[in-house]
Write a protein that holds these residues in place. Structure first.
Motif, PDB file in Angstrom:
ATOM      1  N   CYS A  53       1.101  -1.176  -0.102  1.00  0.00           N
ATOM      2  CA  CYS A  53      -0.012   0.058   0.084  1.00  0.00           C
ATOM      3  C   CYS A  53       0.816   1.257  -0.013  1.00  0.00           C
ATOM      4  O   CYS A  53       1.713   1.291   0.966  1.00  0.00           O
ATOM      5  N   HIS A 206      -7.216  -1.839   6.060  1.00  0.00           N
ATOM      6  CA  HIS A 206      -7.685  -1.937   4.845  1.00  0.00           C
ATOM      7  C   HIS A 206      -9.345  -2.496   4.776  1.00  0.00           C
ATOM      8  O   HIS A 206      -9.380  -3.540   5.406  1.00  0.00           O
ATOM      9  N   CYS A 297      -7.310   2.587   4.588  1.00  0.00           N
ATOM     10  CA  CYS A 297      -7.183   2.502   2.957  1.00  0.00           C
ATOM     11  C   CYS A 297      -8.495   1.851   2.349  1.00  0.00           C
ATOM     12  O   CYS A 297      -8.479   0.577   2.972  1.00  0.00           O
ATOM     13  N   CYS A 301      -5.738  -2.647  -1.440  1.00  0.00           N
ATOM     14  CA  CYS A 301      -4.348  -2.987  -2.111  1.00  0.00           C
ATOM     15  C   CYS A 301      -3.680  -4.090  -1.675  1.00  0.00           C
ATOM     16  O   CYS A 301      -2.834  -4.513  -2.178  1.00  0.00           O
TER      17      CYS A 301
HETATM   18 ZN   LIG Z   1      -3.903   0.215   0.633  1.00  0.00          ZN
END
Ligand SMILES: [Zn+2]
Length: 305
Positions: A53, A206, A297, A301
Motif C-alpha cells: 500500500c 484496509h 485505505c 491493495c
Molecule cells: Zn492500501
C-alpha cells in the motif's frame, strides 16, 4: 425515525442556529498531514516484497474538504467558517530561511479550529526526496505550523532516531544515529508546545468505506482517514486494533502488520528513553506522549489476488 435511512424530514424546519450547530457537529477533527507519507517507513519491505500500500490515496482523501461541505449551501458555509485550502498564490512558496522538501503538501484542506498538524518526514526521506535545510529544520517547520493554528502537533518517533522500532536497542543508537547539528534549536522548538504526540507505529487498516465508517473510528462520516491515538487511551487503541486485526483475518493479505506486536506501556518507556538520549532534556519528557497512527485505505491493495 426508525433507521438512519428513514432520514429526518423535519430538519429544514429547525431554527437556523440549530441546523448550523448540527452541521458543525458533523465536521471531522482530522490529522492534517503537512507532507506525504512514505510506505517504506510503515511496511517491512525488501526488493522481493515491495510495500503493498503506497498510502498516497489515504493522504489525498484525508485532505479533501469535509463530506458535509458537499451537502448544500448552508453546510458548505459552515465548513468554510474555519476550514479552507491554502490560496494558490501561497502554495509551493519557499519562505527564505525555512526548511522545505518536495514531499510537502500545500493542497490539503485544513480546519484551523479542529485539525491537529502532523509531519511524516524522517531521515529516511533524505535518500529519495529533494529538500533544503536553509536556516531551519523539519522539526522547527512543524513547530511553526503548530503555533500558527494553536493546534496539537505530532511527529514520527523515527524522526528522533531512524532505527526506532520494536527491536530498538541502545547499541543501534550509538552505531547509526549521527549527531544532530540542529539538536539545541530543535529542543527549543519542541519546548514551545506543552504536549507532543510522537507516532511509534503506523497501522494501515484496509476496509471498504461503509464498514469502516460504521465503526465511527475514522470520523462520524468516515472522512477522517488518518488518526493518531494516544497510547494512554488503551480502550480506544484496542478498538482500532480489533478492527485492524479483523480486516487482516478475513482476507488473504500480502503483508501482515501484526497490530499487537508491542505492549503499549513498553512503547512509552522506549520513547521517554529516546527523547532523553536524543534531546538531552528532562523538561521534554513530560511533553511527549507515544501514539499509534491508524490509516484507513479503502483501495484493498493489501489483498492477495
Ligand atoms: Zn492500501
Amino acid at each position: 425515525m426508525s433507521s438512519p435511512e428513514a432520514g429526518f424530514p423535519l430538519f429544514p424546519q429547525l431554527p437556523l442556529e440549530l441546523r448550523e450547530e448540527i452541521w458543525r457537529f458533523c465536521l471531522p477533527n482530522r490529522v492534517h498531514e503537512l507532507d506525504r507519507p512514505l510506505a517504506e517507513n510503515v511496511y517491512d519491505v525488501d526488493e522481493d516484497h515491495p510495500a503493498p500500500c503506497h498510502l498516497q490515496r489515504t493522504s489525498l482523501v484525508n485532505g479533501y474538504p469535509p463530506l458535509i461541505s458537499r451537502v448544500c449551501r448552508e453546510s458548505r458555509a459552515v465548513a468554510h467558517e474555519t476550514g479552507r485550502f491554502l490560496p494558490l498564490d501561497q502554495q509551493d512558496q519557499i519562505v527564505e530561511g525555512e526548511w522545505y522538501s518536495d514531499t510537502l503538501r500545500h493542497d490539503a484542506w485544513r480546519d484551523a479550529a479542529r485539525d491537529s498538524v502532523h509531519l511524516n518526514w524522517t531521515r529516511a526521506y533524505e535518500v529519495d526526496f529533494y529538500y533544503t535545510e536553509g536556516d531551519g529544520s523539519p522539526l522547527e517547520y512543524l513547530a511553526k505550523q503548530v503555533s500558527l493554528t494553536k493546534s496539537d502537533g505530532s511527529m514520527m518517533a523515527q524522526y528522533l532516531d531512524a532505527n526506532f522500532g520494536p527491536d530498538y536497542t541502545e547499541v543501534s543508537t550509538s552505531v547509526y544515529h549521527p549527531q544532530n547539528p540542529n539538536k539545541e534549536r530543535e529542543s527549543e522548538a519542541l519546548k514551545q508546545q506543552s504536549s507532543w504526540l510522537v507516532v511509534t507505529r503506523v497501522i494501515v487498516v484496509h476496509s471498504d468505506l461503509q464498514s469502516a465508517a460504521a465503526t465511527g473510528l475514522f470520523g462520524l462520516l468516515g472522512d477522517s482517514l488518518v488518526q493518531i491515538v494516544d497510547c494512554s487511551n488503551g480502550a480506544r487503541i484496542r478498538q482500532y486494533l480489533d478492527l485492524a486485526e479483523s480486516c487482516e483475518q478475513h482476507h488473504q493479505v500480502a503483508i501482515r502488520q501484526n497490530p499487537r506486536q508491542e505492549p503499549l506501556n513498553e512503547a512509552e518507556q522506549r520513547l521517554k528513553w529516546l527523547v532523553k538520549r536524543t534531546q538531552g532534556s528532562e523538561e521534554l519528557l513530560s511533553a511527549v506522549r507515544p501514539g499509534i497512527m491508524f490509516r484507513l485505505c479503502t483501495q484493498q491493495c493489501n489483498r492477495r489476488v
